[in-house]
Write an enzyme that holds these catalytic residues in place. Sequence first.
Site, PDB file in Angstrom:
ATOM      1  N   ASP A   9       0.856  -1.181   0.000  1.00 15.89           N
ATOM      2  CA  ASP A   9       0.000   0.000   0.000  1.00 15.89           C
ATOM      3  C   ASP A   9       0.892   1.232   0.000  1.00 15.89           C
ATOM      4  OD1 ASP A   9      -2.378   1.400  -0.100  1.00 15.89           O
ATOM      5  OD2 ASP A   9      -2.700   1.389   2.052  1.00 15.89           O
ATOM      6  N   GLY A  10       0.366   2.303  -0.537  1.00 14.34           N
ATOM      7  CA  GLY A  10       1.054   3.575  -0.533  1.00 14.34           C
ATOM      8  C   GLY A  10       0.110   4.640  -0.015  1.00 14.34           C
ATOM      9  N   GLU A  47       2.399   3.842  -4.256  1.00 14.95           N
ATOM     10  CA  GLU A  47       1.795   2.533  -4.549  1.00 14.95           C
ATOM     11  C   GLU A  47       2.747   1.702  -5.399  1.00 14.95           C
ATOM     12  OE1 GLU A  47      -0.962   1.348  -3.307  1.00 14.95           O
ATOM     13  OE2 GLU A  47      -2.301   3.019  -2.878  1.00 14.95           O
ATOM     14  N   ASP A  70      -4.324  -2.426  -3.271  1.00 12.72           N
ATOM     15  CA  ASP A  70      -5.582  -1.686  -3.436  1.00 12.72           C
ATOM     16  C   ASP A  70      -5.444  -0.594  -4.496  1.00 12.72           C
ATOM     17  OD1 ASP A  70      -4.161   0.310  -2.158  1.00 12.72           O
ATOM     18  OD2 ASP A  70      -5.367   0.301  -0.350  1.00 12.72           O
ATOM     19  N   HIS A 120      -8.858  -0.020   2.784  1.00 18.83           N
ATOM     20  CA  HIS A 120      -9.532   0.387   4.025  1.00 18.83           C
ATOM     21  C   HIS A 120     -10.774  -0.464   4.283  1.00 18.83           C
ATOM     22  CE1 HIS A 120      -6.799   3.769   3.878  1.00 18.83           C
ATOM     23  NE2 HIS A 120      -7.183   3.953   2.637  1.00 18.83           N
ATOM     24  N   ASP A 130      -1.260  -0.159   5.070  1.00 15.48           N
ATOM     25  CA  ASP A 130      -1.676   1.243   5.161  1.00 15.48           C
ATOM     26  C   ASP A 130      -1.111   1.882   6.424  1.00 15.48           C
ATOM     27  OD1 ASP A 130      -3.339   3.528   4.197  1.00 15.48           O
ATOM     28  OD2 ASP A 130      -4.328   3.198   6.118  1.00 15.48           O
TER      29      ASP A 130
END
Length: 151
Positions: A9-10, A47, A70, A120, A130
């Site tokens: 995740d970024g 990301e 994501d 999320h 995250d």
Amino acid sequence: MPDVTIYTDGAAQGNPGRGGYGVVLISGPHRKELSAGYRLTTNNRMELLGVCVALEALKFDGTIVTLYSDSKYVVDAVNQRWVFGWERKGFAGKKNPDLWMRFLRVYRRHQVRFVWVKGHASNIENNRCDELAVAAANGANLLEDTGYQAQ
């Protein structure tokens, strides 16, 4: 050589702004978490950088990888094969060519399957990524994203 599961995740605070990536690598009983923060970057760069760093952390060429992200930006670019067309055209007019070239170099060393997950949501490992990304972006020792600075 066991298969590897990767979550990435970024995050960026402002776009551009401070940012970071978070990575969780799982192979059998082994688990490794990676993260770094940057002073000025974008969410898409973080990301993609997380994916690059995760694949570069693999010890053996030819590793079978399932990578969860994501980021529609990254997952669709690979699964829809857009990135290979961009490469043929020299990434003309595309953002983040430095990271896409870095990605393709390491991607081709492994057997990678991308899976998009909703961010999320209820994916524990994606949520952990995250947390790592946000913590890195809020850290004191932020790095310079020289690729972003050069654009």
